[in-house]
Write a protein that holds these residues in place. Structure first.
Motif, PDB file in Angstrom:
ATOM      1  N   ALA A  92       1.128  43.544 -48.829  1.00 10.15           N
ATOM      2  CA  ALA A  92       2.290  42.573 -49.409  1.00 10.15           C
ATOM      3  C   ALA A  92       3.308  42.437 -48.508  1.00 10.15           C
ATOM      4  N   LEU A  93       3.716  43.493 -47.877  1.00 11.36           N
ATOM      5  CA  LEU A  93       4.930  43.454 -46.932  1.00 11.36           C
ATOM      6  C   LEU A  93       4.638  42.790 -45.730  1.00 11.36           C
ATOM      7  N   VAL A  94       3.614  42.691 -44.855  1.00 11.27           N
ATOM      8  CA  VAL A  94       3.422  42.179 -43.656  1.00 11.27           C
ATOM      9  C   VAL A  94       3.919  40.819 -43.597  1.00 11.27           C
ATOM     10  N   GLY A  95       4.720  40.380 -43.046  1.00  7.40           N
ATOM     11  CA  GLY A  95       5.058  39.008 -42.786  1.00  7.40           C
ATOM     12  C   GLY A  95       6.147  38.496 -43.695  1.00  7.40           C
ATOM     13  N   ALA A  96       6.424  39.259 -44.350  1.00  6.05           N
ATOM     14  CA  ALA A  96       7.659  38.946 -45.464  1.00  6.05           C
ATOM     15  C   ALA A  96       8.912  38.908 -44.669  1.00  6.05           C
ATOM     16  N   SER A  97      10.075  38.162 -45.260  1.00  6.60           N
ATOM     17  CA  SER A  97      11.293  38.239 -44.706  1.00  6.60           C
ATOM     18  C   SER A  97      12.491  38.803 -45.765  1.00  6.60           C
ATOM     19  N   ILE A  98      13.734  39.026 -45.009  1.00  8.61           N
ATOM     20  CA  ILE A  98      14.781  39.276 -45.845  1.00  8.61           C
ATOM     21  C   ILE A  98      15.021  38.424 -47.193  1.00  8.61           C
ATOM     22  N   GLY A  99      15.210  38.909 -48.348  1.00  8.59           N
ATOM     23  CA  GLY A  99      15.475  38.030 -49.633  1.00  8.59           C
ATOM     24  C   GLY A  99      13.851  37.783 -50.085  1.00  8.59           C
ATOM     25  N   GLN A 100      12.768  38.009 -49.593  1.00 14.04           N
ATOM     26  CA  GLN A 100      11.666  37.524 -50.284  1.00 14.04           C
ATOM     27  C   GLN A 100      11.137  38.782 -51.073  1.00 14.04           C
ATOM     28  N   VAL A 101      10.603  38.195 -52.462  1.00 14.19           N
ATOM     29  CA  VAL A 101      10.190  39.241 -53.361  1.00 14.19           C
ATOM     30  C   VAL A 101       8.537  39.543 -52.975  1.00 14.19           C
ATOM     31  N   ALA A 135     -13.984  49.850 -47.386  1.00 10.61           N
ATOM     32  CA  ALA A 135     -12.916  49.458 -48.271  1.00 10.61           C
ATOM     33  C   ALA A 135     -12.913  47.992 -48.407  1.00 10.61           C
ATOM     34  N   PRO A 136     -13.810  47.229 -49.140  1.00 11.13           N
ATOM     35  CA  PRO A 136     -13.939  45.858 -48.970  1.00 11.13           C
ATOM     36  C   PRO A 136     -12.625  44.910 -49.824  1.00 11.13           C
ATOM     37  N   GLU A 137     -12.038  45.815 -50.902  1.00  9.73           N
ATOM     38  CA  GLU A 137     -11.170  44.992 -51.505  1.00  9.73           C
ATOM     39  C   GLU A 137      -9.821  45.037 -50.587  1.00  9.73           C
ATOM     40  N   THR A 138      -9.465  46.144 -50.040  1.00  3.71           N
ATOM     41  CA  THR A 138      -8.593  46.339 -49.284  1.00  3.71           C
ATOM     42  C   THR A 138      -8.510  45.380 -48.041  1.00  3.71           C
ATOM     43  N   ALA A 139      -9.648  45.470 -47.381  1.00  4.89           N
ATOM     44  CA  ALA A 139      -9.967  44.542 -46.286  1.00  4.89           C
ATOM     45  C   ALA A 139      -9.698  42.960 -46.698  1.00  4.89           C
ATOM     46  N   GLU A 140     -10.387  42.724 -47.648  1.00  2.86           N
ATOM     47  CA  GLU A 140     -10.447  41.348 -48.057  1.00  2.86           C
ATOM     48  C   GLU A 140      -8.829  40.791 -48.547  1.00  2.86           C
ATOM     49  N   GLU A 141      -8.038  41.759 -49.060  1.00  4.33           N
ATOM     50  CA  GLU A 141      -6.606  41.536 -49.325  1.00  4.33           C
ATOM     51  C   GLU A 141      -5.968  41.159 -48.171  1.00  4.33           C
ATOM     52  N   LEU A 142      -6.116  41.954 -47.045  1.00  2.00           N
ATOM     53  CA  LEU A 142      -5.267  41.784 -45.907  1.00  2.00           C
ATOM     54  C   LEU A 142      -5.654  40.641 -45.212  1.00  2.00           C
ATOM     55  N   LEU A 143      -7.124  40.332 -45.086  1.00  2.00           N
ATOM     56  CA  LEU A 143      -7.586  39.067 -44.556  1.00  2.00           C
ATOM     57  C   LEU A 143      -7.195  38.028 -45.315  1.00  2.00           C
ATOM     58  N   ALA A 144      -7.016  37.832 -46.501  1.00  2.00           N
ATOM     59  CA  ALA A 144      -6.330  36.869 -47.352  1.00  2.00           C
ATOM     60  C   ALA A 144      -5.053  36.512 -47.128  1.00  2.00           C
ATOM     61  N   GLU A 145      -4.263  37.624 -46.675  1.00  2.00           N
ATOM     62  CA  GLU A 145      -2.720  37.282 -46.424  1.00  2.00           C
ATOM     63  C   GLU A 145      -2.919  36.895 -45.044  1.00  2.00           C
ATOM     64  N   LEU A 146      -3.514  37.443 -44.097  1.00  2.00           N
ATOM     65  CA  LEU A 146      -3.700  36.756 -42.637  1.00  2.00           C
ATOM     66  C   LEU A 146      -3.908  35.310 -42.642  1.00  2.00           C
ATOM     67  N   ASP A 147      -4.715  34.970 -43.550  1.00  2.00           N
ATOM     68  CA  ASP A 147      -5.409  33.591 -43.570  1.00  2.00           C
ATOM     69  C   ASP A 147      -4.329  32.609 -44.083  1.00  2.00           C
ATOM     70  N   ARG A 148      -3.356  33.198 -44.789  1.00  2.00           N
ATOM     71  CA  ARG A 148      -2.149  32.171 -45.264  1.00  2.00           C
ATOM     72  C   ARG A 148      -0.923  32.194 -44.592  1.00  2.00           C
ATOM     73  N   ALA A 149      -1.215  33.182 -43.384  1.00  2.00           N
ATOM     74  CA  ALA A 149       0.161  33.314 -42.474  1.00  2.00           C
ATOM     75  C   ALA A 149       0.336  32.103 -41.563  1.00  2.00           C
ATOM     76  N   VAL A 150       1.645  32.213 -41.482  1.00  2.00           N
ATOM     77  CA  VAL A 150       1.819  31.011 -40.290  1.00  2.00           C
ATOM     78  C   VAL A 150       1.988  31.916 -39.073  1.00  2.00           C
ATOM     79  N   ILE A 151       1.373  31.615 -38.077  1.00  2.00           N
ATOM     80  CA  ILE A 151       1.316  32.540 -36.639  1.00  2.00           C
ATOM     81  C   ILE A 151       2.343  32.075 -35.610  1.00  2.00           C
ATOM     82  N   THR A 152       3.018  32.972 -35.024  1.00  2.00           N
ATOM     83  CA  THR A 152       3.957  32.581 -33.761  1.00  2.00           C
ATOM     84  C   THR A 152       3.630  33.597 -32.884  1.00  2.00           C
ATOM     85  N   GLU A 153       4.103  33.148 -31.655  1.00  2.00           N
ATOM     86  CA  GLU A 153       4.341  34.131 -30.641  1.00  2.00           C
ATOM     87  C   GLU A 153       5.000  35.139 -30.920  1.00  2.00           C
TER      88      GLU A 153
END
Length: 139
Positions: free
Chosen positions: A103-112, A34-52
């Motif tokens: 789209a939801l992973v990593g989002a916070s309350i109030g975020q669209v 599922a290349p499109e799905t995987a690439e979309e998730l990887l793009a989201e992970l790439d733009r994420a701020v990572i914390t412990e």
């Protein structure tokens, strides 16, 4: 890869180091099927701020979170973000490999959060509440 440094802009997403590692592995394993799905998730992970994992705020969607979302028409839904093997639409358990789940992973309350549905239709929901999973906040 970015690391958390304080306030995050409204479009920024925050992901625990544990979820980031697991989701990167998941995306890599489905890249051939599922290349499109995987690439979309990887793009989201790439733009994420990572914390412990221990430092993750309670208002951020992570794996295992039950999320209250409000749709464009005002309808309220409660969904749980899960790995593909645990997904069950009848139980409102949404896979992270669906467009909405990604789209939801990593989002916070109030975020669209926005994603493309079937036929390229643009969809969005607003995150109203996040119930953090038990067991130390990790799923």
């Amino acid at each position: 890869m970015q690391h958390a440094t304080g306030l995050r802009p409204s479009a920024q997403i925050l992901i625990s180091d544990t979820d980031h590692d697991r989701l990167t592995g998941l995306a890599s394993t489905v890249l051939d099927r599922a290349p499109e799905t995987a690439e979309e998730l990887l793009a989201e992970l790439d733009r994420a701020v990572i914390t412990e994992a221990e430092a993750m705020p309670a208002d951020v969607v992570r794996m295992g979170s039950t999320v209250t979302v409000r749709g464009e028409s005002g309808d309220i839904k409660h969904i749980t973000l899960v790995y593909p093997g645990d997904a069950d639409i009848a139980e409102n358990r949404i896979s992270v490999l669906t467009p909405m789940g990604t789209a939801l992973v990593g989002a916070s309350i109030g975020q669209v959060v926005r994603w493309s549905g079937r036929g390229g239709r643009k969809l969005s929901v607003t995150v109203e509440a996040v119930d953090t999973p038990v067991c130390g906040g990790e799923y």
